[in-house]
Design a protein around this motif. Structure first.
Motif, PDB file in Angstrom:
ATOM      1  N   ALA A 174     -26.045  45.805  47.531  1.00  0.00           N
ATOM      2  CA  ALA A 174     -25.211  44.749  46.955  1.00  0.00           C
ATOM      3  C   ALA A 174     -23.767  45.225  46.819  1.00  0.00           C
ATOM      4  CB  ALA A 174     -25.763  44.311  45.604  1.00  0.00           C
ATOM      5  N   LYS A 175     -23.602  46.444  46.378  1.00  0.00           N
ATOM      6  CA  LYS A 175     -22.254  47.008  46.264  1.00  0.00           C
ATOM      7  C   LYS A 175     -21.570  47.020  47.630  1.00  0.00           C
ATOM      8  CE  LYS A 175     -19.632  51.182  45.548  1.00  0.00           C
ATOM      9  NZ  LYS A 175     -19.662  52.624  45.411  1.00  0.00           N
ATOM     10  N   ASP A 176     -22.295  47.439  48.659  1.00  0.00           N
ATOM     11  CA  ASP A 176     -21.722  47.502  50.004  1.00  0.00           C
ATOM     12  C   ASP A 176     -21.265  46.121  50.481  1.00  0.00           C
ATOM     13  OD1 ASP A 176     -22.292  50.221  49.947  1.00  0.00           O
ATOM     14  OD2 ASP A 176     -24.114  50.033  51.170  1.00  0.00           O
ATOM     15  N   ARG A 177     -22.069  45.094  50.208  1.00  0.00           N
ATOM     16  CA  ARG A 177     -21.680  43.733  50.589  1.00  0.00           C
ATOM     17  C   ARG A 177     -20.440  43.285  49.818  1.00  0.00           C
ATOM     18  NH1 ARG A 177     -26.902  39.965  51.886  1.00  0.00           N
ATOM     19  NH2 ARG A 177     -27.388  41.078  53.816  1.00  0.00           N
ATOM     20  N   LEU A 178     -20.404  43.601  48.540  1.00  0.00           N
ATOM     21  CA  LEU A 178     -19.252  43.201  47.741  1.00  0.00           C
ATOM     22  C   LEU A 178     -17.978  43.924  48.166  1.00  0.00           C
ATOM     23  CD1 LEU A 178     -20.698  42.833  44.144  1.00  0.00           C
ATOM     24  CD2 LEU A 178     -20.057  41.027  45.739  1.00  0.00           C
ATOM     25  N   VAL A 179     -18.098  45.173  48.583  1.00  0.00           N
ATOM     26  CA  VAL A 179     -16.925  45.898  49.091  1.00  0.00           C
ATOM     27  C   VAL A 179     -16.345  45.156  50.294  1.00  0.00           C
ATOM     28  CG1 VAL A 179     -16.197  48.024  50.253  1.00  0.00           C
ATOM     29  CG2 VAL A 179     -17.568  48.152  48.172  1.00  0.00           C
ATOM     30  N   ASP A 192     -38.236  42.895  42.312  1.00  0.00           N
ATOM     31  CA  ASP A 192     -37.890  44.231  41.829  1.00  0.00           C
ATOM     32  C   ASP A 192     -36.702  44.763  42.624  1.00  0.00           C
ATOM     33  OD1 ASP A 192     -39.949  44.477  39.868  1.00  0.00           O
ATOM     34  OD2 ASP A 192     -41.372  44.747  41.516  1.00  0.00           O
ATOM     35  N   ILE A 193     -35.626  45.037  41.932  1.00  0.00           N
ATOM     36  CA  ILE A 193     -34.401  45.515  42.568  1.00  0.00           C
ATOM     37  C   ILE A 193     -34.010  46.830  41.917  1.00  0.00           C
ATOM     38  CG2 ILE A 193     -31.952  45.027  42.912  1.00  0.00           C
ATOM     39  CD1 ILE A 193     -32.789  42.031  42.897  1.00  0.00           C
ATOM     40  N   VAL A 194     -33.729  47.812  42.759  1.00  0.00           N
ATOM     41  CA  VAL A 194     -33.297  49.118  42.266  1.00  0.00           C
ATOM     42  C   VAL A 194     -31.783  49.073  42.107  1.00  0.00           C
ATOM     43  CG1 VAL A 194     -33.216  51.590  42.739  1.00  0.00           C
ATOM     44  CG2 VAL A 194     -35.207  50.246  43.444  1.00  0.00           C
ATOM     45  N   THR A 195     -31.323  49.165  40.888  1.00  0.00           N
ATOM     46  CA  THR A 195     -29.881  49.110  40.616  1.00  0.00           C
ATOM     47  C   THR A 195     -29.334  50.536  40.605  1.00  0.00           C
ATOM     48  OG1 THR A 195     -30.372  49.017  38.249  1.00  0.00           O
ATOM     49  CG2 THR A 195     -29.985  46.926  39.352  1.00  0.00           C
ATOM     50  N   ASP A 196     -29.104  51.044  41.813  1.00  0.00           N
ATOM     51  CA  ASP A 196     -28.786  52.456  41.997  1.00  0.00           C
ATOM     52  C   ASP A 196     -27.339  52.740  42.390  1.00  0.00           C
ATOM     53  OD1 ASP A 196     -29.041  51.236  44.452  1.00  0.00           O
ATOM     54  OD2 ASP A 196     -30.266  52.818  45.342  1.00  0.00           O
ATOM     55  N   SER A 197     -26.476  51.734  42.351  1.00  0.00           N
ATOM     56  CA  SER A 197     -25.080  51.994  42.715  1.00  0.00           C
ATOM     57  C   SER A 197     -24.298  52.430  41.477  1.00  0.00           C
ATOM     58  CB  SER A 197     -24.430  50.743  43.315  1.00  0.00           C
ATOM     59  OG  SER A 197     -24.058  49.842  42.302  1.00  0.00           O
ATOM     60  N   ASN A 198     -23.048  52.783  41.698  1.00  0.00           N
ATOM     61  CA  ASN A 198     -22.199  53.167  40.569  1.00  0.00           C
ATOM     62  C   ASN A 198     -21.393  51.982  40.037  1.00  0.00           C
ATOM     63  OD1 ASN A 198     -20.428  52.866  42.673  1.00  0.00           O
ATOM     64  ND2 ASN A 198     -19.351  54.791  42.349  1.00  0.00           N
ATOM     65  N   VAL A 224     -34.660  37.060  30.850  1.00  0.00           N
ATOM     66  CA  VAL A 224     -33.301  36.609  31.163  1.00  0.00           C
ATOM     67  C   VAL A 224     -32.546  37.706  31.919  1.00  0.00           C
ATOM     68  CG1 VAL A 224     -31.069  35.962  30.154  1.00  0.00           C
ATOM     69  CG2 VAL A 224     -33.181  34.925  29.302  1.00  0.00           C
ATOM     70  N   ALA A 225     -32.681  38.944  31.475  1.00  0.00           N
ATOM     71  CA  ALA A 225     -32.017  40.061  32.155  1.00  0.00           C
ATOM     72  C   ALA A 225     -32.557  40.222  33.576  1.00  0.00           C
ATOM     73  CB  ALA A 225     -32.214  41.349  31.367  1.00  0.00           C
ATOM     74  N   LYS A 226     -33.854  40.058  33.737  1.00  0.00           N
ATOM     75  CA  LYS A 226     -34.449  40.165  35.076  1.00  0.00           C
ATOM     76  C   LYS A 226     -33.974  39.012  35.963  1.00  0.00           C
ATOM     77  CE  LYS A 226     -38.671  41.295  37.375  1.00  0.00           C
ATOM     78  NZ  LYS A 226     -39.959  41.912  37.218  1.00  0.00           N
ATOM     79  N   ALA A 227     -33.901  37.804  35.396  1.00  0.00           N
ATOM     80  CA  ALA A 227     -33.397  36.655  36.156  1.00  0.00           C
ATOM     81  C   ALA A 227     -31.961  36.890  36.605  1.00  0.00           C
ATOM     82  CB  ALA A 227     -33.497  35.381  35.323  1.00  0.00           C
ATOM     83  N   LEU A 228     -31.156  37.465  35.729  1.00  0.00           N
ATOM     84  CA  LEU A 228     -29.774  37.773  36.094  1.00  0.00           C
ATOM     85  C   LEU A 228     -29.745  38.713  37.289  1.00  0.00           C
ATOM     86  CD1 LEU A 228     -26.696  37.899  35.740  1.00  0.00           C
ATOM     87  CD2 LEU A 228     -27.072  39.717  34.068  1.00  0.00           C
ATOM     88  N   THR A 229     -30.505  39.788  37.225  1.00  0.00           N
ATOM     89  CA  THR A 229     -30.506  40.770  38.314  1.00  0.00           C
ATOM     90  C   THR A 229     -30.970  40.144  39.624  1.00  0.00           C
ATOM     91  OG1 THR A 229     -30.883  42.569  36.760  1.00  0.00           O
ATOM     92  CG2 THR A 229     -31.428  42.999  39.055  1.00  0.00           C
ATOM     93  N   VAL A 230     -32.057  39.413  39.572  1.00  0.00           N
ATOM     94  CA  VAL A 230     -32.626  38.828  40.788  1.00  0.00           C
ATOM     95  C   VAL A 230     -31.694  37.777  41.376  1.00  0.00           C
ATOM     96  CG1 VAL A 230     -34.541  37.423  41.638  1.00  0.00           C
ATOM     97  CG2 VAL A 230     -35.000  39.342  40.137  1.00  0.00           C
ATOM     98  N   HIS A 231     -31.180  36.888  40.529  1.00  0.00           N
ATOM     99  CA  HIS A 231     -30.295  35.832  41.038  1.00  0.00           C
ATOM    100  C   HIS A 231     -28.944  36.390  41.478  1.00  0.00           C
ATOM    101  CE1 HIS A 231     -32.593  32.163  40.617  1.00  0.00           C
ATOM    102  NE2 HIS A 231     -33.150  32.722  39.552  1.00  0.00           N
ATOM    103  N   LEU A 232     -28.441  37.364  40.778  1.00  0.00           N
ATOM    104  CA  LEU A 232     -27.183  37.989  41.177  1.00  0.00           C
ATOM    105  C   LEU A 232     -27.307  38.612  42.563  1.00  0.00           C
ATOM    106  CD1 LEU A 232     -24.312  38.951  40.629  1.00  0.00           C
ATOM    107  CD2 LEU A 232     -25.278  40.831  39.304  1.00  0.00           C
ATOM    108  N   HIS A 233     -28.377  39.336  42.788  1.00  0.00           N
ATOM    109  CA  HIS A 233     -28.550  39.990  44.083  1.00  0.00           C
ATOM    110  C   HIS A 233     -28.828  38.986  45.205  1.00  0.00           C
ATOM    111  CE1 HIS A 233     -28.485  43.627  41.701  1.00  0.00           C
ATOM    112  NE2 HIS A 233     -28.285  44.269  42.832  1.00  0.00           N
TER     113      HIS A 233
END
Length: 126
Positions: free
Chosen positions: A12-17, A50-56, A92-101
């Motif tokens: 996700a970070k790479d796409r946003l860059v 399930d999304i691994v939020t491993d970026s900085n 709600v936090a999980k929905a945010l992560t999934v929908h954001l990605h």
């Protein structure tokens, strides 16, 4: 998992860059808000759970949502209910992560959304 901090996966970070470069939008939170809105607009349930939020890339909920944080929170809670989940803090936090990605995938996957005009068209189309 909580809404205190919003983290992104490395893909996700790479796409946003790339999107920052092509759209000229320099703030992570602005692009992330567009991404969340695009995903919430899609009535289907995201396939990836399930999304691994491993970026900085990490921002506080306050930075992510800005002055409209109550609205974003209400939208996420409403989406939990629509998707058949109780709107607990964890869901709600999980929905945010999934929908954001998913939304970041939408932004990065459509050439028309690499420009401001395309983002606006996607927001106003039915």
């Amino acid at each position: 998992m909580s809404l205190d901090n919003v983290r992104l996966s490395q893909p996700a970070k790479d796409r946003l860059v790339r999107l920052k470069r092509t759209t000229g939008i320099t703030q992570w939170n602005v692009l992330c808000r567009w991404a969340l809105a695009l995903s919430l607009k899609d009535p289907s349930t995201p396939l990836v759970k399930d999304i691994v939020t491993d970026s900085n890339v990490e921002m506080t909920w306050k930075t992510f949502a800005g002055q409209h944080r109550d609205l974003y929170l209400a939208l996420l809670k409403q989406r939990c209910v629509v998707d058949g989940d109780e709107p607990t803090d964890e869901n709600v936090a999980k929905a945010l992560t999934v929908h954001l990605h998913r939304g970041i995938g939408y932004l990065g996957g459509h050439k028309e959304m690499t420009r401001i005009e395309g983002l606006i068209r996607s927001a106003v189309s039915a």
